[in-house]
Scaffold this motif. Structure first.
Motif, PDB file in Angstrom:
ATOM      1  N   LYS A  86      14.279   5.385  21.563  1.00 45.10           N
ATOM      2  CA  LYS A  86      14.847   4.637  20.436  1.00 45.10           C
ATOM      3  C   LYS A  86      16.072   5.314  19.825  1.00 45.10           C
ATOM      4  O   LYS A  86      16.708   4.752  18.958  1.00 45.10           O
ATOM      5  CB  LYS A  86      13.792   4.401  19.362  1.00 45.10           C
ATOM      6  CG  LYS A  86      13.267   5.643  18.713  1.00 45.10           C
ATOM      7  CD  LYS A  86      12.243   5.323  17.646  1.00 45.10           C
ATOM      8  CE  LYS A  86      10.869   5.281  18.246  1.00 45.10           C
ATOM      9  NZ  LYS A  86       9.804   5.259  17.258  1.00 45.10           N
ATOM     10  N   ARG A  87      16.401   6.497  20.269  1.00 42.96           N
ATOM     11  CA  ARG A  87      17.561   7.206  19.741  1.00 42.96           C
ATOM     12  C   ARG A  87      18.800   6.829  20.554  1.00 42.96           C
ATOM     13  O   ARG A  87      18.714   6.544  21.736  1.00 42.96           O
ATOM     14  CB  ARG A  87      17.344   8.707  19.822  1.00 42.96           C
ATOM     15  CG  ARG A  87      16.020   9.169  19.292  1.00 42.96           C
ATOM     16  CD  ARG A  87      16.167  10.052  18.102  1.00 42.96           C
ATOM     17  NE  ARG A  87      14.929  10.735  17.791  1.00 42.96           N
ATOM     18  CZ  ARG A  87      14.047  10.309  16.904  1.00 42.96           C
ATOM     19  NH1 ARG A  87      14.267   9.188  16.265  1.00 42.96           N
ATOM     20  NH2 ARG A  87      12.966  10.994  16.651  1.00 42.96           N
ATOM     21  N   SER A  88      19.937   6.890  19.889  1.00 42.19           N
ATOM     22  CA  SER A  88      21.176   6.569  20.593  1.00 42.19           C
ATOM     23  C   SER A  88      21.580   7.749  21.479  1.00 42.19           C
ATOM     24  O   SER A  88      21.187   8.895  21.244  1.00 42.19           O
ATOM     25  CB  SER A  88      22.292   6.271  19.597  1.00 42.19           C
ATOM     26  OG  SER A  88      22.645   7.438  18.891  1.00 42.19           O
ATOM     27  N   ASN A  89      22.379   7.446  22.486  1.00 43.68           N
ATOM     28  CA  ASN A  89      22.867   8.503  23.367  1.00 43.68           C
ATOM     29  C   ASN A  89      23.701   9.514  22.598  1.00 43.68           C
ATOM     30  O   ASN A  89      23.691  10.701  22.906  1.00 43.68           O
ATOM     31  CB  ASN A  89      23.685   7.908  24.516  1.00 43.68           C
ATOM     32  CG  ASN A  89      22.808   7.221  25.529  1.00 43.68           C
ATOM     33  OD1 ASN A  89      21.654   7.569  25.685  1.00 43.68           O
ATOM     34  ND2 ASN A  89      23.343   6.223  26.200  1.00 43.68           N
ATOM     35  N   LYS A  90      24.431   9.040  21.598  1.00 43.69           N
ATOM     36  CA  LYS A  90      25.258   9.926  20.776  1.00 43.69           C
ATOM     37  C   LYS A  90      24.385  10.919  20.007  1.00 43.69           C
ATOM     38  O   LYS A  90      24.693  12.107  19.923  1.00 43.69           O
ATOM     39  CB  LYS A  90      26.094   9.108  19.799  1.00 43.69           C
ATOM     40  CG  LYS A  90      27.024   9.926  18.938  1.00 43.69           C
ATOM     41  CD  LYS A  90      27.869   9.008  18.084  1.00 43.69           C
ATOM     42  CE  LYS A  90      28.945   9.770  17.361  1.00 43.69           C
ATOM     43  NZ  LYS A  90      28.470  10.455  16.180  1.00 43.69           N
ATOM     44  N   PHE A  91      23.268  10.441  19.470  1.00 42.26           N
ATOM     45  CA  PHE A  91      22.361  11.329  18.739  1.00 42.26           C
ATOM     46  C   PHE A  91      21.796  12.400  19.660  1.00 42.26           C
ATOM     47  O   PHE A  91      21.771  13.592  19.318  1.00 42.26           O
ATOM     48  CB  PHE A  91      21.211  10.533  18.117  1.00 42.26           C
ATOM     49  CG  PHE A  91      20.177  11.395  17.460  1.00 42.26           C
ATOM     50  CD1 PHE A  91      20.301  11.775  16.141  1.00 42.26           C
ATOM     51  CD2 PHE A  91      19.083  11.854  18.180  1.00 42.26           C
ATOM     52  CE1 PHE A  91      19.357  12.587  15.547  1.00 42.26           C
ATOM     53  CE2 PHE A  91      18.138  12.664  17.597  1.00 42.26           C
ATOM     54  CZ  PHE A  91      18.280  13.030  16.272  1.00 42.26           C
ATOM     55  N   ILE A  92      21.343  11.988  20.837  1.00 44.22           N
ATOM     56  CA  ILE A  92      20.745  12.926  21.792  1.00 44.22           C
ATOM     57  C   ILE A  92      21.773  13.968  22.222  1.00 44.22           C
ATOM     58  O   ILE A  92      21.471  15.159  22.332  1.00 44.22           O
ATOM     59  CB  ILE A  92      20.188  12.168  23.007  1.00 44.22           C
ATOM     60  CG1 ILE A  92      19.038  11.259  22.577  1.00 44.22           C
ATOM     61  CG2 ILE A  92      19.719  13.134  24.078  1.00 44.22           C
ATOM     62  CD1 ILE A  92      18.572  10.301  23.634  1.00 44.22           C
ATOM     63  N   ARG A  93      22.987  13.538  22.444  1.00 41.38           N
ATOM     64  CA  ARG A  93      24.049  14.448  22.860  1.00 41.38           C
ATOM     65  C   ARG A  93      24.384  15.441  21.746  1.00 41.38           C
ATOM     66  O   ARG A  93      24.549  16.634  21.988  1.00 41.38           O
ATOM     67  CB  ARG A  93      25.279  13.619  23.235  1.00 41.38           C
ATOM     68  CG  ARG A  93      26.234  14.274  24.180  1.00 41.38           C
ATOM     69  CD  ARG A  93      27.248  13.281  24.719  1.00 41.38           C
ATOM     70  NE  ARG A  93      27.828  12.414  23.716  1.00 41.38           N
ATOM     71  CZ  ARG A  93      27.678  11.087  23.683  1.00 41.38           C
ATOM     72  NH1 ARG A  93      26.951  10.472  24.597  1.00 41.38           N
ATOM     73  NH2 ARG A  93      28.250  10.354  22.756  1.00 41.38           N
ATOM     74  N   ASP A  94      24.490  14.948  20.520  1.00 48.06           N
ATOM     75  CA  ASP A  94      24.862  15.809  19.392  1.00 48.06           C
ATOM     76  C   ASP A  94      23.747  16.785  19.013  1.00 48.06           C
ATOM     77  O   ASP A  94      24.014  17.839  18.451  1.00 48.06           O
ATOM     78  CB  ASP A  94      25.232  14.964  18.172  1.00 48.06           C
ATOM     79  CG  ASP A  94      26.557  14.241  18.352  1.00 48.06           C
ATOM     80  OD1 ASP A  94      27.324  14.627  19.263  1.00 48.06           O
ATOM     81  OD2 ASP A  94      26.826  13.294  17.593  1.00 48.06           O
ATOM     82  N   ALA A  95      22.499  16.422  19.295  1.00 45.57           N
ATOM     83  CA  ALA A  95      21.367  17.259  18.920  1.00 45.57           C
ATOM     84  C   ALA A  95      21.013  18.270  20.002  1.00 45.57           C
ATOM     85  O   ALA A  95      19.987  18.935  19.906  1.00 45.57           O
ATOM     86  CB  ALA A  95      20.160  16.384  18.604  1.00 45.57           C
ATOM     87  N   ARG A  96      21.828  18.391  21.015  1.00 46.62           N
ATOM     88  CA  ARG A  96      21.561  19.318  22.110  1.00 46.62           C
ATOM     89  C   ARG A  96      21.839  20.755  21.667  1.00 46.62           C
ATOM     90  O   ARG A  96      22.748  21.004  20.884  1.00 46.62           O
ATOM     91  CB  ARG A  96      22.474  18.945  23.281  1.00 46.62           C
ATOM     92  CG  ARG A  96      22.149  19.612  24.575  1.00 46.62           C
ATOM     93  CD  ARG A  96      23.122  19.169  25.650  1.00 46.62           C
ATOM     94  NE  ARG A  96      23.000  17.755  25.954  1.00 46.62           N
ATOM     95  CZ  ARG A  96      23.988  17.001  26.434  1.00 46.62           C
ATOM     96  NH1 ARG A  96      25.182  17.519  26.644  1.00 46.62           N
ATOM     97  NH2 ARG A  96      23.792  15.734  26.702  1.00 46.62           N
ATOM     98  N   GLY A  97      21.047  21.681  22.146  1.00 45.52           N
ATOM     99  CA  GLY A  97      21.314  23.088  21.878  1.00 45.52           C
ATOM    100  C   GLY A  97      20.848  23.534  20.502  1.00 45.52           C
ATOM    101  O   GLY A  97      19.940  22.960  19.913  1.00 45.52           O
ATOM    102  N   THR A  98      21.484  24.580  19.995  1.00 47.51           N
ATOM    103  CA  THR A  98      21.105  25.153  18.710  1.00 47.51           C
ATOM    104  C   THR A  98      22.289  25.121  17.762  1.00 47.51           C
ATOM    105  O   THR A  98      23.432  24.912  18.175  1.00 47.51           O
ATOM    106  CB  THR A  98      20.643  26.611  18.868  1.00 47.51           C
ATOM    107  OG1 THR A  98      21.693  27.360  19.464  1.00 47.51           O
ATOM    108  CG2 THR A  98      19.403  26.703  19.712  1.00 47.51           C
TER     109      THR A  98
END
Length: 66
Positions: free
Chosen positions: A35-47
């Motif tokens: 349910k999350r957008s691809n942009k959210f998943i990409r931005d939340a990557r890493g630390t």
């Protein structure tokens, strides 16, 4: 003098960098990625590094990390 206790939840979620900043993983990535957008998943990557105000609160619970 007894050892000081570190909050277990804090030691699992946060790490300190060599300069004393607090490093944390992005929130909202445990489950429900469909349910999350691809942009959210990409931005939340890493630390990321916490702000100084938030780091001050976290460091209260890790007495040997100062």
């Amino acid at each position: 003098m007894p050892k000081m206790k570190t909050k277990s939840s804090v030691k699992k979620r946060f790490k300190l960098t060599a300069s004393g900043k607090v490093k944390v993983a992005a929130a909202g990535k445990q489950h429900g990625m469909i349910k999350r957008s691809n942009k959210f998943i990409r931005d939340a990557r890493g630390t990321m590094v916490l702000s100084d105000q938030d780091a001050k609160i976290v460091k209260q619970f890790m007495p040997y990390g100062k």
